[in-house]
Design an enzyme around this catalytic site. Structure first.
Site: not given
Ligand code: ACO
Length: 376
Positions: A262, A313
């Site tokens: 998140h 989710d």
């Molecule tokens: N699985 C694996 N790695 C992850 C995940 C995940 N679900 N979420 C974050 N990371 C990792 C990223 O790969 C990144 O790693 P790196 O720095 O080595 O490249 C690091 O954690 C930071 O992740 P970002 O994607 O830059 O985080 P951001 O704040 O931009 O995105 C988000 C947040 C979109 C929720 C992200 O965690 C994600 O894509 N999660 C999966 C999708 C999801 O569950 N979305 C629902 C969110 S809740 C809602 O909107 C209702």
């Protein structure tokens, strides 16, 4: 050349884009209008929460009855709208794409469509919120070739949604669980879809347009679309023995695991905690406890290996699945609830508006001269 050379906050991380008094996130505490989500999930109803989000206070009994009556009157779809919606394709159509078109179509018949005064906006707020559940159920019925049952005006949104989905009176326990899900999803500060809705509202565009913007943003798998993907992941994994090998492979391939992580919560999403115990109960009651068991392992392993915690989710997926709701309707259900939060944001934006117009930092070419096509 004058270029904007300020710092770029990719994804607007940490940027405070507006003031808001609708919902707040402080560490792992989520509040709607000052009330914790735990308090509201335990004691309130979805309709009461809608009143709270729109009015900045809990309703009196009379006000709640009034809101429920207004919803009851507006829940059914008008025959001309049904006729138009029946022309839209449902085969190979994602219900979020259909819903986006359906809400936009609905706006064409709204007598207040272009009226922007408070009374007209209130009427549109009721219509959009009351009809969203009916639209999702309509998609389900149209695609299955079933008749859409007429919603009952004296029943709640949760009751009616399950009634229209199943075509019979729903189990009261199921209604309670679904109502709690609606409460948990109703608003969430300046999330992607609320921001999209606010950006559209900030040009003083109408409420239907702003709500359609919200739907479009919610659809994506990084936002609301993740709940559907969580259940697809659990089904792909197949069983508890397969969770760890599946996860090791997915992480080795640098895949994102849906339902984890998140932007704001770093110490856990409070909604996920509530949904976790709901998932345990619901999967046991439906005779499929493996979905919770697999989720639990995934939860523990993601925390241990990546330091990532489940978001809203993750456990909502197995809750909806246990209710017999088709996978591709999980995100539309999110919209059934979140439309009320979007509307609170749209109204807040109108009340203190300035158009959103940020800058982009130029990284392209400069000083080019036009070459006639014959010389290229
Ligand atoms: N699985 C694996 N790695 C992850 C995940 C995940 N679900 N979420 C974050 N990371 C990792 C990223 O790969 C990144 O790693 P790196 O720095 O080595 O490249 C690091 O954690 C930071 O992740 P970002 O994607 O830059 O985080 P951001 O704040 O931009 O995105 C988000 C947040 C979109 C929720 C992200 O965690 C994600 O894509 N999660 C999966 C999708 C999801 O569950 N979305 C629902 C969110 S809740 C809602 O909107 C209702």
């Amino acid at each position: 050349m004058q270029v904007y050379d300020g710092a770029v906050d990719k994804g607007l991380e940490g940027v405070v884009a507006c003031t808001t008094a609708i919902s707040s996130i402080v560490d792992a505490t989520l509040c709607y209008r000052g009330y914790t989500i735990e308090d509201l999930a335990q004691n309130s109803t979805f309709e009461e929460v809608v009143f709270l989000l729109w009015n900045d206070r809990l309703p009196t009994s009379a006000e709640l009855v009034d809101l429920k009556n207004s919803f009851g009157k507006e829940m059914a779809l008008e025959p001309e709208l049904v006729a138009a919606l029946k022309k839209l394709p449902t085969k190979d159509t994602h219900p979020m794409a259909w819903l986006r078109t359906a809400v936009s179509t609905m706006g064409l018949w709204d007598v207040d469509a272009n009226e922007m005064d408070d009374n007209a906006n209130h009427r549109k707020a009721i219509r959009l919120s009351a009809k969203m559940a009916t639209l999702v159920a309509a998609f389900h019925c149209f695609r299955e070739g079933k008749e859409l049952a007429t919603p009952k005006a004296d029943k709640s949104v949760a009751w009616n949604f399950l009634y229209m989905m199943k075509g019979k009176d729903p189990d009261p326990e199921m209604v309670k669980v679904f109502d709690t899900c609606l409460i948990l999803h109703a608003d969430h500060e300046l999330n992607c879809s609320a921001f999209a809705a606010r950006v559209t509202a900030s040009s003083l565009s109408d409420m239907h347009s702003a709500v359609v913007s919200g739907i479009c943003a919610l659809k994506g798998p990084l936002h609301g679309g993740a709940n559907e993907q969580v259940m697809r992941t659990l089904r792909e994994i197949g069983g508890v023995d397969q969770v760890i090998p599946w996860l090791e492979k997915a992480l080795a391939n640098k895949e994102k695991i849906m339902g984890f992580g998140h932007r704001v919560y770093k110490n856990g999403d409070p909604r996920a905690k509530i949904l976790r115990s709901m998932s345990k109960n619901m999967t046991e009651n439906s005779g499929e406890p493996q979905w919770f068991a697999m989720s639990e392992i995934l939860d523990d392993e993601m925390k241990a290996r990546k330091g990532l915690l489940p978001n809203v989710d993750f456990y909502s997926a197995s809750v909806y699945y246990s209710m017999g709701i088709p996978l591709d309707l999980f995100t539309p259900i999110f919209a059934v609830s979140r439309v009320t939060g979007w509307i609170a944001h749209i109204l807040e934006q109108y009340s203190n508006n300035r158009i959103y117009r940020p800058r982009g930092q130029w990284t392209g070419k400069e000083g080019l001269k036009y070459t006639p096509i014959s010389q290229r």
